[in-house]
Enzyme design. Structure first.
Site, PDB file in Angstrom:
ATOM      1  N   HIS A  97       0.959  -1.299   0.133  1.00 31.58           N
ATOM      2  CA  HIS A  97      -0.160  -0.189   0.033  1.00 31.58           C
ATOM      3  C   HIS A  97       0.900   1.156  -0.112  1.00 31.58           C
ATOM      4  O   HIS A  97       1.746   1.266   0.842  1.00 31.58           O
ATOM      5  CB  HIS A  97      -0.846   0.051   1.348  1.00 31.58           C
ATOM      6  CG  HIS A  97      -1.664   1.418   1.392  1.00 31.58           C
ATOM      7  ND1 HIS A  97      -2.817   1.370   0.514  1.00 31.58           N
ATOM      8  CD2 HIS A  97      -1.377   2.549   2.114  1.00 31.58           C
ATOM      9  CE1 HIS A  97      -3.431   2.591   0.839  1.00 31.58           C
ATOM     10  NE2 HIS A  97      -2.595   3.376   1.648  1.00 31.58           N
ATOM     11  N   ASP A 135     -14.978   2.518   7.557  1.00 32.20           N
ATOM     12  CA  ASP A 135     -13.866   3.546   7.098  1.00 32.20           C
ATOM     13  C   ASP A 135     -14.421   4.229   5.907  1.00 32.20           C
ATOM     14  O   ASP A 135     -14.222   5.432   6.157  1.00 32.20           O
ATOM     15  CB  ASP A 135     -12.743   2.480   6.694  1.00 32.20           C
ATOM     16  CG  ASP A 135     -11.738   3.442   5.892  1.00 32.20           C
ATOM     17  OD1 ASP A 135     -11.018   4.596   6.542  1.00 32.20           O
ATOM     18  OD2 ASP A 135     -11.588   3.435   4.623  1.00 32.20           O
ATOM     19  N   ARG A 166     -14.262  12.832   7.386  1.00 33.83           N
ATOM     20  CA  ARG A 166     -12.872  13.490   7.869  1.00 33.83           C
ATOM     21  C   ARG A 166     -12.567  14.432   6.522  1.00 33.83           C
ATOM     22  O   ARG A 166     -11.926  15.572   6.785  1.00 33.83           O
ATOM     23  CB  ARG A 166     -11.661  12.264   7.825  1.00 33.83           C
ATOM     24  CG  ARG A 166     -11.906  11.450   9.202  1.00 33.83           C
ATOM     25  CD  ARG A 166     -10.998  10.230   9.169  1.00 33.83           C
ATOM     26  NE  ARG A 166      -9.396  10.783   8.489  1.00 33.83           N
ATOM     27  CZ  ARG A 166      -8.927   9.973   7.944  1.00 33.83           C
ATOM     28  NH1 ARG A 166      -9.386   8.882   7.441  1.00 33.83           N
ATOM     29  NH2 ARG A 166      -7.802  10.315   7.668  1.00 33.83           N
ATOM     30  N   SER A 206      -7.393   3.818   9.173  1.00 32.85           N
ATOM     31  CA  SER A 206      -8.089   3.835   7.700  1.00 32.85           C
ATOM     32  C   SER A 206      -7.429   2.824   6.974  1.00 32.85           C
ATOM     33  O   SER A 206      -8.049   1.777   6.425  1.00 32.85           O
ATOM     34  CB  SER A 206      -8.198   5.402   7.151  1.00 32.85           C
ATOM     35  OG  SER A 206      -8.841   5.033   5.886  1.00 32.85           O
ATOM     36  N   LYS A 231      -8.440  -1.721   6.140  1.00 33.59           N
ATOM     37  CA  LYS A 231      -8.953  -2.236   4.940  1.00 33.59           C
ATOM     38  C   LYS A 231      -8.023  -3.354   4.537  1.00 33.59           C
ATOM     39  O   LYS A 231      -8.385  -4.338   4.006  1.00 33.59           O
ATOM     40  CB  LYS A 231      -8.959  -1.240   3.845  1.00 33.59           C
ATOM     41  CG  LYS A 231     -10.137  -0.118   3.973  1.00 33.59           C
ATOM     42  CD  LYS A 231     -10.075   1.009   2.905  1.00 33.59           C
ATOM     43  CE  LYS A 231      -8.876   1.923   3.126  1.00 33.59           C
ATOM     44  NZ  LYS A 231      -8.892   3.144   2.499  1.00 33.59           N
TER      45      LYS A 231
END
Length: 427
Positions: free
Chosen positions: A84, A163, A170, A185, A189
């Site tokens: 990620h 999320d 947010r 967050s 995931k």
């Protein structure tokens, strides 16, 4: 156990540590619609201002995971490892990386998103390939992961639904820049997708979400701790995002550059980061293979073609050319010593490569080619950028963003190239 949302808000406002039960209750009830948007907004601001302890962050992440399903990848038949990135300019690394790691024997279950603002989204890039399908059923997802070893697609609505709601809130309450919430967050995931291991590419610099190295380090350490606590072997690389990554910034042109890497070419910084991340992923997966040799063999290109065709597209698809282009040329001679990643990213966004709201469409052909990079000498009038768009009325705004994007110093100026990988943080 039942709580009043106002009591939880007050506790965090007064810098008290929330209990596990309070966190579980407020996340579950907000996801179900029983906690009002204004109440969660107030709690998010209190968290933004006062922070969270490691235990609170871990429990908040667990509660977000528990708001939906957790995928079971145990039947894939290969060790699973994902990557990620926290987002940057020209960051197309997922495309060659997933194919390369799959060719090395691991399975890469990458659930990705679309871009917002100046940072591009992996799904936007791949959707520039006509016919490519980002929406896979769980059965299709598992089948391609088992058969090809790599899949990049959108997350289903039942994966960490808390999320999705919190992210949107947010964004409109100016509480995005909260390390506890960013970490929760991302990790909720990634943990929910069921991967065995995870490598994080935490960007730092002008074009990154984290501008300062100390911020990026804190975020990386927080996420590595979360992954380890939830049974996911996790490593983070801090990588430079002061300068655009590679030469292509856009959607279709970034796919083209990714394919160049798979074909044995591509910009050196893209190749270096792809191999660095691949080595970390393979190490976590327990696979003793040199990814550089696999890349040179052409096996990663084979995986890429299978990955693209497996999701309904032709890997030989030829991208349409942009309707209009515009060159930006050097106004003085000398050494390029700076190229601001944020300015280039925002300019590409202005050209149509990005979106300001999630519902907007992006232009596949829009973007910027960086024709030189820092460390290169240029002559007066030499092209520095090529701007691309289907809507030429966008050029003016894009050009204004680039007005101070490049510094050209006198020839012979000392120049030290910033390393691509700045640091490695392991659990």
């Amino acid at each position: 156990m039942s709580f009043a949302a106002v009591d939880i808000i007050r506790a965090k406002r007064d810098r008290k540590e929330l209990s596990d039960a309070q966190i579980e209750w407020v996340v579950a009830h907000y996801t179900a619609g029983a906690v009002a948007e204004e109440q969660m907004s107030a709690l998010l601001m209190a968290i933004y201002l006062n922070g969270m302890t490691p235990r609170e962050i871990s429990r908040w992440t667990s509660a977000m995971i528990d708001s939906g399903v957790r995928l079971d990848l145990s039947g894939v038949g290969r060790p699973t490892v994902d990557k990620h990135s926290t987002g940057g300019v020209g960051d197309k690394i997922s495309l060659p990386l997933a194919a390369l790691v799959a060719a090395c024997g691991a399975a890469v279950p990458q659930l990705s998103g679309r871009g917002l603002g100046h940072t591009g989204g992996t799904l936007d890039k791949l959707e520039s390939i006509r016919g490519w399908n980002p929406m896979l059923t769980p059965a299709e997802f598992i089948n391609q992961l088992s058969r090809v070893g790599a899949v990049i697609c959108a997350a289903s609505a039942d994966l960490a639904p808390a999320d999705k709601k919190l992210y949107a809130l947010r964004d409109v309450t100016s509480t995005v820049e909260s390390i506890p919430m960013i970490a929760a967050s991302i990790m909720s995931k990634k943990i929910a997708e069921g991967t065995d291991a995870l490598v994080l590419d935490v960007k730092v610099g002008a074009g990154a979400f984290m501008k300062r190295r100390d911020q990026a380090t804190e975020l990386a350490k927080t996420m590595v701790t979360l992954g380890s606590a939830h049974g996911v072997r996790t490593t983070a690389l801090l990588t430079d995002m002061s300068t655009p990554l590679g030469c292509a910034v856009g959607n279709a042109i970034e796919v083209t550059e990714a394919v160049e890497v798979l074909a044995g070419g591509g910009p050196p910084d893209v190749v270096e980061l792809t191999l660095s991340l691949a080595r970390e992923m393979l190490s976590l997966a327990g696979i003793d293979t040199d990814p550089a040799e696999v890349l040179a063999s052409g096996a990663a290109m084979d995986s890429w073609r299978q990955m693209i065709s497996g999701q309904g597209a032709d890997p030989d698809f030829v991208f349409p050319a942009p309707r209009e282009t515009h060159l930006v040329c050097a106004e003085s001679a000398g050494l390029v010593t700076r190229m601001d990643a944020l300015a280039v990213g925002v300019s590409a966004w202005r050209l149509g490569a990005g979106r300001a709201r999630k519902e907007e469409r992006v232009q596949a052909a829009a973007g910027i080619m960086c024709l030189v990079k820092p460390g290169v000498e240029v002559a007066v009038g030499q092209p520095i950028f090529e701007l691309r768009t289907d809507t030429p009325e966008r050029f003016a705004d894009a050009l204004s963003e680039l007005a101070d994007a490049v510094t050209i110093s006198p020839a012979g100026t000392a120049f030290t190239r910033t390393p691509v990988v700045l640091d490695t943080i392991r659990g």
